[in-house]
Design a protein around this motif. Structure first.
Motif, PDB file in Angstrom:
ATOM      1  N   GLU A 221      -0.635  -2.685  -0.608  1.00  0.00           N
ATOM      2  CA  GLU A 221      -1.441  -3.033  -1.790  1.00  0.00           C
ATOM      3  C   GLU A 221      -1.169  -1.937  -2.815  1.00  0.00           C
ATOM      4  N   LEU A 222      -1.008  -2.312  -4.099  1.00  0.00           N
ATOM      5  CA  LEU A 222      -0.490  -1.303  -5.035  1.00  0.00           C
ATOM      6  C   LEU A 222      -1.369  -1.026  -6.257  1.00  0.00           C
ATOM      7  N   THR A 223      -2.450  -1.768  -6.428  1.00  0.00           N
ATOM      8  CA  THR A 223      -3.212  -1.549  -7.666  1.00  0.00           C
ATOM      9  C   THR A 223      -4.673  -1.191  -7.418  1.00  0.00           C
ATOM     10  N   GLY A 224      -4.997  -0.809  -6.179  1.00  0.00           N
ATOM     11  CA  GLY A 224      -6.385  -0.453  -5.902  1.00  0.00           C
ATOM     12  C   GLY A 224      -6.457   0.803  -5.054  1.00  0.00           C
ATOM     13  N   ASP A 225      -7.548   0.897  -4.278  1.00  0.00           N
ATOM     14  CA  ASP A 225      -7.723   1.997  -3.308  1.00  0.00           C
ATOM     15  C   ASP A 225      -8.093   3.306  -4.007  1.00  0.00           C
ATOM     16  N   VAL A 226      -7.905   4.384  -3.298  1.00  0.00           N
ATOM     17  CA  VAL A 226      -8.279   5.710  -3.790  1.00  0.00           C
ATOM     18  C   VAL A 226      -7.410   6.141  -4.982  1.00  0.00           C
TER      19      VAL A 226
ATOM     20  N   TYR B 254     -12.175  -1.078  -2.572  1.00  0.00           N
ATOM     21  CA  TYR B 254     -11.482  -2.362  -2.652  1.00  0.00           C
ATOM     22  C   TYR B 254     -12.502  -3.479  -2.791  1.00  0.00           C
ATOM     23  N   THR B 255     -12.284  -4.395  -3.725  1.00  0.00           N
ATOM     24  CA  THR B 255     -13.113  -5.602  -3.753  1.00  0.00           C
ATOM     25  C   THR B 255     -12.497  -6.593  -2.767  1.00  0.00           C
ATOM     26  N   GLU B 256     -13.302  -7.569  -2.326  1.00  0.00           N
ATOM     27  CA  GLU B 256     -12.746  -8.513  -1.352  1.00  0.00           C
ATOM     28  C   GLU B 256     -11.615  -9.346  -1.959  1.00  0.00           C
TER      29      GLU B 256
ATOM     30  N   GLU C 256     -15.871   2.190   5.578  1.00  0.00           N
ATOM     31  CA  GLU C 256     -16.415   0.868   5.248  1.00  0.00           C
ATOM     32  C   GLU C 256     -15.369   0.021   4.514  1.00  0.00           C
ATOM     33  N   VAL C 257     -14.603   0.650   3.637  1.00  0.00           N
ATOM     34  CA  VAL C 257     -13.551  -0.080   2.912  1.00  0.00           C
ATOM     35  C   VAL C 257     -12.649  -0.791   3.926  1.00  0.00           C
ATOM     36  N   SER C 258     -12.319  -0.089   4.991  1.00  0.00           N
ATOM     37  CA  SER C 258     -11.444  -0.646   6.019  1.00  0.00           C
ATOM     38  C   SER C 258     -12.138  -1.724   6.848  1.00  0.00           C
ATOM     39  N   ALA C 259     -13.449  -1.566   7.061  1.00  0.00           N
ATOM     40  CA  ALA C 259     -14.190  -2.586   7.810  1.00  0.00           C
ATOM     41  C   ALA C 259     -14.117  -3.906   7.046  1.00  0.00           C
ATOM     42  N   LEU C 260     -14.265  -3.834   5.717  1.00  0.00           N
ATOM     43  CA  LEU C 260     -14.167  -5.033   4.886  1.00  0.00           C
ATOM     44  C   LEU C 260     -12.741  -5.589   4.949  1.00  0.00           C
ATOM     45  N   TRP C 261     -11.766  -4.705   4.879  1.00  0.00           N
ATOM     46  CA  TRP C 261     -10.358  -5.094   4.956  1.00  0.00           C
ATOM     47  C   TRP C 261     -10.113  -5.927   6.221  1.00  0.00           C
TER      48      TRP C 261
ATOM     49  N   SER D 269       9.170  -3.525  17.218  1.00  0.00           N
ATOM     50  CA  SER D 269       8.164  -4.543  17.547  1.00  0.00           C
ATOM     51  C   SER D 269       7.435  -5.040  16.305  1.00  0.00           C
ATOM     52  N   PHE D 270       7.609  -4.362  15.157  1.00  0.00           N
ATOM     53  CA  PHE D 270       6.880  -4.771  13.951  1.00  0.00           C
ATOM     54  C   PHE D 270       7.661  -5.816  13.155  1.00  0.00           C
ATOM     55  N   ASP D 271       6.901  -6.687  12.504  1.00  0.00           N
ATOM     56  CA  ASP D 271       7.519  -7.693  11.638  1.00  0.00           C
ATOM     57  C   ASP D 271       7.008  -7.494  10.198  1.00  0.00           C
ATOM     58  N   VAL D 272       5.729  -7.790   9.966  1.00  0.00           N
ATOM     59  CA  VAL D 272       5.134  -7.510   8.657  1.00  0.00           C
ATOM     60  C   VAL D 272       3.920  -6.607   8.873  1.00  0.00           C
ATOM     61  N   ILE D 273       3.849  -5.541   8.106  1.00  0.00           N
ATOM     62  CA  ILE D 273       2.702  -4.633   8.170  1.00  0.00           C
ATOM     63  C   ILE D 273       1.978  -4.736   6.837  1.00  0.00           C
ATOM     64  N   VAL D 274       0.697  -5.033   6.867  1.00  0.00           N
ATOM     65  CA  VAL D 274      -0.041  -5.072   5.596  1.00  0.00           C
ATOM     66  C   VAL D 274      -1.088  -3.975   5.603  1.00  0.00           C
ATOM     67  N   THR D 275      -1.176  -3.273   4.481  1.00  0.00           N
ATOM     68  CA  THR D 275      -2.115  -2.158   4.425  1.00  0.00           C
ATOM     69  C   THR D 275      -2.456  -1.777   2.987  1.00  0.00           C
ATOM     70  N   GLY D 276      -3.420  -0.882   2.850  1.00  0.00           N
ATOM     71  CA  GLY D 276      -3.866  -0.452   1.529  1.00  0.00           C
ATOM     72  C   GLY D 276      -2.886   0.510   0.884  1.00  0.00           C
ATOM     73  N   ASN D 277      -3.216   0.918  -0.316  1.00  0.00           N
ATOM     74  CA  ASN D 277      -2.307   1.690  -1.150  1.00  0.00           C
ATOM     75  C   ASN D 277      -1.908   3.039  -0.531  1.00  0.00           C
ATOM     76  N   ILE D 278      -2.872   3.836  -0.142  1.00  0.00           N
ATOM     77  CA  ILE D 278      -2.545   5.189   0.327  1.00  0.00           C
ATOM     78  C   ILE D 278      -1.903   5.163   1.714  1.00  0.00           C
ATOM     79  N   PHE D 279      -2.419   4.302   2.616  1.00  0.00           N
ATOM     80  CA  PHE D 279      -1.806   4.223   3.952  1.00  0.00           C
ATOM     81  C   PHE D 279      -0.374   3.696   3.827  1.00  0.00           C
ATOM     82  N   GLY D 280      -0.180   2.742   2.910  1.00  0.00           N
ATOM     83  CA  GLY D 280       1.147   2.151   2.718  1.00  0.00           C
ATOM     84  C   GLY D 280       2.133   3.152   2.137  1.00  0.00           C
TER      85      GLY D 280
END
Ligand SMILES: NC(=O)c1ccc[n+]([C@@H]2O[C@H](COP(=O)([O-])OP(=O)(O)OC[C@H]3O[C@@H](n4cnc5c(N)ncnc54)[C@H](O)[C@@H]3O)[C@@H](O)[C@H]2O)c1
Ligand SMILES: CC(C)[C@H](C(=O)O)[C@@H](O)C(=O)O
Ligand SMILES: [Mg+2]
Length: 364
Positions: free
Chosen positions: A136-141, A164-166, A197-202, A236-247
């Protein structure tokens, strides 16, 4: 002749060298396949600060908004490191991503067979690795408010807000599911939901969306564990989806598995605009020496042809020419191994261009 307007933002450090390489490849592809690429340059980053006082001048933004796609080199360098955060070259990059609403950053990490010895991991571990990080590239911390350095009584406190908004989560998660559906149908969602909490929503949104994609297998990993599993079992990975900073962090880690940061391209996509750039930065340590690996930027141009212009054949040809250059033993210093041919930026570019010609002659 179909024509496409591309905004070129070379930026700083090795930016101009590697973008020039990608331009030469694009021009050759244009000639071979019959497309007209109209290239227009704009300033971004440190050079833009030097020339206009702003890391993202309005003129550059307008150029990008009126182009079919943007190709960017890299921004930043020691010359501007002492500027406050909100005035740095990197702000230009963050500004353009936000202004064009480029919420999905695709960072493919593929191990090319000839580069297996360049990976610091054991051959049998890296073999077959081919995954894509959807960051994700336009939100997060990166963008959350409040942010800044404030006074709390006598002492200073630095604050950034992870937010992050939903809707922001949902649109990038959907994109990742769609991409997984077109690949090996496995999605790994990465968060820190045991703490944040941001991650719980994610995680909740990923679970909700997974109901619409029953054919895609979903795995959830905490980011710390993912950092480890990526090294233990990258194939073993195919697609990884994650937030801005982790990504941001995981994609640099992915680069090492594939041999070098100089190999990793990226596409930043929104609903309307798209920007293509290598994952790496301006590499001030090697800037101007003619040794930077141009492949990440050349492959970013290839992603542009595929995703923005729907020129699959031309994009495939570039990817194949890069692969062939590696198979024939050409290596920039970052991927050099004994028994291969060490070349600089220009020679690598020329080799790829002549292989493009060769490939087209063969299929004619
Ligand atoms: N997208 C971007 O514009 C972007 C991305 C990351 C960092 N940066 C900026 O770049 C500057 C330098 O940052 P950094 O040193 O942490 O990261 P970097 O990615 O620029 O460099 C990290 C290491 O990888 C090497 N490297 C990077 N690209 C290479 C290539 N194409 N060929 C060969 N070797 C390559 C460099 O020489 C360096 O040793 C900073 O100002 C940073 O903010 C910009
Ligand atoms: C330079 C910096 C702002 C940027 C980021 O953190 O997104 C870079 O590291 C990247 O990966 O593109
Ligand atoms: Mg980064």
């Amino acid at each position: 002749m179909p024509s496409f307007k591309i905004a070129l933002l070379k930026g700083d450090g090795i930016g101009p060298e590697i973008v020039e390489s990608a331009v030469k490849v694009l021009q050759k592809v244009g000639k071979l396949f019959g497309y007209d690429f109209i290239l227009e340059e704009g300033l971004i980053g440190g050079i833009a600060i030097d020339k206009t006082g702003e890391p993202l001048p309005q003129e550059t933004l307008e150029l990008c908004l009126s182009s079919d796609a943007v190709l960017l080199g890299a921004v930043g360098g020691p010359k501007w490191d002492d500027l406050p955060t909100h005035k740095r070259p990197e702000r230009g990059l963050l500004g353009i991503r936000k202004a064009l609403d480029l919420y999905a950053n695709l960072r493919p990490a593929k191990v090319y067979k000839p580069l297996v010895p360049s990976s610091p991991l054991k051959d049998h571990v890296v073999m077959g690795t081919d995954f894509i990080v959807v960051r994700e590239l336009t939100g997060d911390v990166y963008y959350g408010e409040p942010r800044g350095i404030f006074k709390e009584g006598e002492r200073r406190v630095g604050i950034n807000t992870m937010r992050y908004t939903e809707d922001e989560i949902r649109r990038v998660v959907k994109k990742a599911f769609e991409i997984a559906r077109g690949r090996r149908k496995k999605l790994t969602s990465v968060d820190k939901s045991n703490v944040l909490e941001v991650s719980a929503l994610w995680r909740e949104i990923v679970e909700e969306e997974s109901k619409s994609y029953p054919d895609v297998q979903v795995e959830h990993l905490y980011v710390d564990n993912c950092a480890m599993q990526m090294i233990r079992r990258p194939s073993s990975f195919d697609v990884i989806v994650t937030g801005n900073i982790f990504g941001d962090i995981l994609s640099d880690e992915a680069a090492v598995i594939t041999g070098s940061l100089g190999m990793l391209p990226s596409a930043s996509l929104g609903e309307r605009y798209a920007l293509y750039e290598p994952v790496h930065g301006s590499a001030p340590d090697i800037a101007g020496k003619g040794v930077a690996n141009p492949i990440a930027t050349i492959l970013s141009a290839s992603m542009m042809l595929r995703y923005s212009f729907n020129l699959k054949e031309a994009s495939d040809a570039i990817d194949r020419a890069v692969e062939l250059a590696l198979e024939r033993g050409y290596r920039t210093p970052d991927i050099y191994a004994e028994g291969t041919k060490k070349v600089g930026t220009q020679e690598m570019t020329e080799v790829i261009i002549s292989l493009l010609e060769e490939l087209c002659e063969r299929s004619a």
